[in-house]
Design a protein around this motif. Structure first.
Motif, mmCIF file in Angstrom:
data_model
loop_
_atom_site.group_PDB
_atom_site.id
_atom_site.type_symbol
_atom_site.label_atom_id
_atom_site.label_comp_id
_atom_site.label_asym_id
_atom_site.label_seq_id
_atom_site.Cartn_x
_atom_site.Cartn_y
_atom_site.Cartn_z
ATOM 1 N N ALA A 11 61.489 12.533 4.861
ATOM 2 C CA ALA A 11 61.491 11.872 3.555
ATOM 3 C C ALA A 11 60.427 12.388 2.607
ATOM 4 O O ALA A 11 60.606 12.387 1.391
ATOM 5 C CB ALA A 11 61.324 10.364 3.741
ATOM 6 N N SER A 12 59.293 12.852 3.112
ATOM 7 C CA SER A 12 58.149 13.196 2.269
ATOM 8 C C SER A 12 58.036 14.706 2.073
ATOM 9 O O SER A 12 58.086 15.470 3.041
ATOM 10 C CB SER A 12 56.866 12.658 2.914
ATOM 11 N N ASP A 13 57.870 15.132 0.814
ATOM 12 C CA ASP A 13 57.634 16.551 0.536
ATOM 13 C C ASP A 13 56.345 17.028 1.189
ATOM 14 O O ASP A 13 56.264 18.172 1.656
ATOM 15 C CB ASP A 13 57.554 16.787 -0.975
ATOM 16 N N HIS A 14 55.343 16.143 1.249
ATOM 17 C CA HIS A 14 54.077 16.504 1.893
ATOM 18 C C HIS A 14 54.286 16.767 3.379
ATOM 19 O O HIS A 14 53.685 17.686 3.948
ATOM 20 C CB HIS A 14 53.052 15.384 1.691
ATOM 21 N N GLU A 15 55.164 15.986 3.999
ATOM 22 C CA GLU A 15 55.445 16.202 5.420
ATOM 23 C C GLU A 15 56.269 17.474 5.611
ATOM 24 O O GLU A 15 56.042 18.230 6.568
ATOM 25 C CB GLU A 15 56.186 15.002 6.003
ATOM 26 N N VAL A 16 57.222 17.720 4.702
ATOM 27 C CA VAL A 16 58.036 18.937 4.785
ATOM 28 C C VAL A 16 57.147 20.174 4.767
ATOM 29 O O VAL A 16 57.260 21.077 5.616
ATOM 30 C CB VAL A 16 59.059 18.999 3.630
ATOM 31 N N PHE A 17 56.226 20.238 3.816
ATOM 32 C CA PHE A 17 55.376 21.422 3.715
ATOM 33 C C PHE A 17 54.316 21.468 4.809
ATOM 34 O O PHE A 17 53.820 22.539 5.152
ATOM 35 C CB PHE A 17 54.756 21.521 2.314
ATOM 36 N N GLY A 18 53.992 20.313 5.368
ATOM 37 C CA GLY A 18 53.143 20.321 6.552
ATOM 38 C C GLY A 18 53.838 21.019 7.710
ATOM 39 O O GLY A 18 53.210 21.773 8.475
ATOM 40 N N LEU A 19 55.145 20.794 7.840
ATOM 41 C CA LEU A 19 55.928 21.487 8.864
ATOM 42 C C LEU A 19 56.043 22.983 8.533
ATOM 43 O O LEU A 19 55.935 23.832 9.426
ATOM 44 C CB LEU A 19 57.318 20.859 8.976
ATOM 45 N N PHE A 20 56.259 23.283 7.266
ATOM 46 C CA PHE A 20 56.365 24.689 6.855
ATOM 47 C C PHE A 20 55.120 25.484 7.251
ATOM 48 O O PHE A 20 55.214 26.660 7.627
ATOM 49 C CB PHE A 20 56.544 24.789 5.341
ATOM 50 N N ASN A 21 53.977 24.849 7.156
ATOM 51 C CA ASN A 21 52.721 25.540 7.466
ATOM 52 C C ASN A 21 52.627 25.963 8.930
ATOM 53 O O ASN A 21 51.800 26.814 9.287
ATOM 54 C CB ASN A 21 51.523 24.655 7.116
ATOM 55 N N GLN A 22 53.458 25.377 9.780
ATOM 56 C CA GLN A 22 53.440 25.722 11.204
ATOM 57 C C GLN A 22 54.615 26.619 11.593
ATOM 58 O O GLN A 22 54.865 26.834 12.772
ATOM 59 C CB GLN A 22 53.452 24.444 12.046
ATOM 60 N N VAL A 23 55.322 27.136 10.603
ATOM 61 C CA VAL A 23 56.428 28.065 10.847
ATOM 62 C C VAL A 23 55.920 29.493 10.665
ATOM 63 O O VAL A 23 55.207 29.796 9.713
ATOM 64 C CB VAL A 23 57.600 27.780 9.872
ATOM 65 N N ASP A 24 56.284 30.373 11.581
ATOM 66 C CA ASP A 24 55.889 31.785 11.459
ATOM 67 C C ASP A 24 56.810 32.545 10.520
ATOM 68 O O ASP A 24 56.360 33.416 9.764
ATOM 69 C CB ASP A 24 55.900 32.449 12.841
#
Length: 365
Positions: A234-247
């Motif tokens: 639901a949260s854009d902040h959470e989405v980009f938090g996940l993105f930061n852990q993608v190679d």
């Protein structure tokens, strides 16, 4: 929960309002809460009616937007139909949208390929003469900060253990070929890369078995413990938090990369490399110079059409080893470009925009 097209509609309204305050209004049509009187009054107060298709809950609410377009035609309003997809939709969905194509004065699309799908449709091909191409912006802007989550921590732990996290963002449905990424993951696993494939999004419920087929194929490839489907975030902040852990992100697409892939533009903002299939149309990005620049500057790495899983695995390994530089991304400018292209089709108080204004002609038509 709001679908991507719902998000696009509201952001478009907000962007037009910034450049022309008090010039727009929105009417959300629902099955139970929108009366004929409300639709009549709302349409009577405007000069232009902009309607976005396709609708996720099309079997429940399709009558209301079609009725609104009929009223707009009866009241002499200009109808701008924003059609995000065509050939990838189920045949029954395309049939329900045929009246909208007929009623529209202008049809806005975001992809050369999708425009050609409409032109090649034996039933709807004449509507392709109304098509105008516009540049599509991403729905989500990279926030100033990110939010932690259990899934983010799980991905971080996997990376600390030496695993390679391959990401895929957006709703999951057949035309995105979710199983193709599984094949790539299987190749990487055979090579000893220890991939963890994370789908940041959820399956769209439809008349297919895409979710069941997906899990069956993952099990056949021995990837059951190497695949994560996050579900709706639901949260854009959470989405980009996940993105930061993608190679790296990877989009193997049968149709090739198109200029309508908003999810790809969202991923690029993270600064992580993105690998995708080369477009089917040589002019796919001619109307979208900002998207084309991302490819030319290496933020998006293309794999030739028809290449096998090994080619994608090679590209992923190469970009993870030598990632592209982070490019500036002017989110507001991307949206201004889209709003200006669509506003160019509006009736003006001082006159009417010609029917062919801003149109890109179809070859041979």
């Amino acid at each position: 929960m709001q679908c991507g097209i719902g998000q696009f509609t509201l952001r478009l309204c907000e962007t037009v309002e910034k450049s022309a305050p008090h010039s727009t209004t929105t009417l959300t049509l629902t099955r139970d809460r929108t009366s004929l009187g409300e639709i009549w009054r709302a349409i009577g107060s405007v000069e232009n009616v902009v309607c976005n298709f396709p609708i996720v809950a099309w079997k429940r609410v399709i009558l209301s937007p079609l009725l609104a377009l009929v009223i707009a035609r009866l009241r002499g309003k200009r109808i701008i139909l924003v059609m995000h997809e065509w050939g990838g939709l189920h045949r029954l969905r395309r049939i329900t949208y045929l009246p909208a194509l007929l009623l529209a004065d202008v049809i806005v699309m975001f992809s050369t390929l999708v425009r050609r799908e409409l032109a090649d449709d034996p039933v709807a091909s004449l509507a392709a003469r109304k098509v105008v191409l516009a540049p599509l912006p991403p729905n989500i802007a990279a926030p100033a900060g990110t939010t932690d989550s259990p899934l983010r921590q799980r991905l971080a732990d996997a990376r600390n253990e030496g695993r390679l996290v391959i990401g895929h963002f957006g709703s999951i449905y057949p035309s995105k070929q979710p199983n193709a990424l599984l094949e790539i993951g299987a190749v990487m696993k055979q090579r000893g890369a220890r991939p963890l494939i994370v789908y940041i999004g959820s399956f769209i419920r439809g008349m297919d078995t895409v979710e069941e087929d997906f899990h069956t194929r993952a099990a056949e490839l021995g990837l059951t413990d190497d695949v994560i489907v996050s579900g709706y975030v639901a949260s854009d902040h959470e989405v980009f938090g996940l993105f930061n852990q993608v190679d790296a992100f990877c989009y193997p697409l049968d149709e090739g990369l198109t200029a309508r892939r908003s999810s790809v533009l969202t991923c690029v903002q993270s600064g992580r490399p993105l690998i995708a299939t080369a477009p089917a149309e040589t002019d796919e990005f001619d109307h979208h110079p900002r998207f084309r620049e991302l490819i030319e500057r290496g933020a998006i790495v293309l794999v030739p059409r028809g290449a096998g899983a090994d080619a994608y695995a090679d590209r992923i390994a190469a970009v993870v080893k030598d990632p592209p530089p982070l490019l500036p991304f002017d989110f507001d400018r991307w949206w201004s470009d889209a709003a200006e292209a669509i506003r160019a089709q509006f009736n003006r108080a001082s006159g009417t925009v010609p029917d062919n204004a801003g149109k890109i002609p179809l070859p041979g038509r």
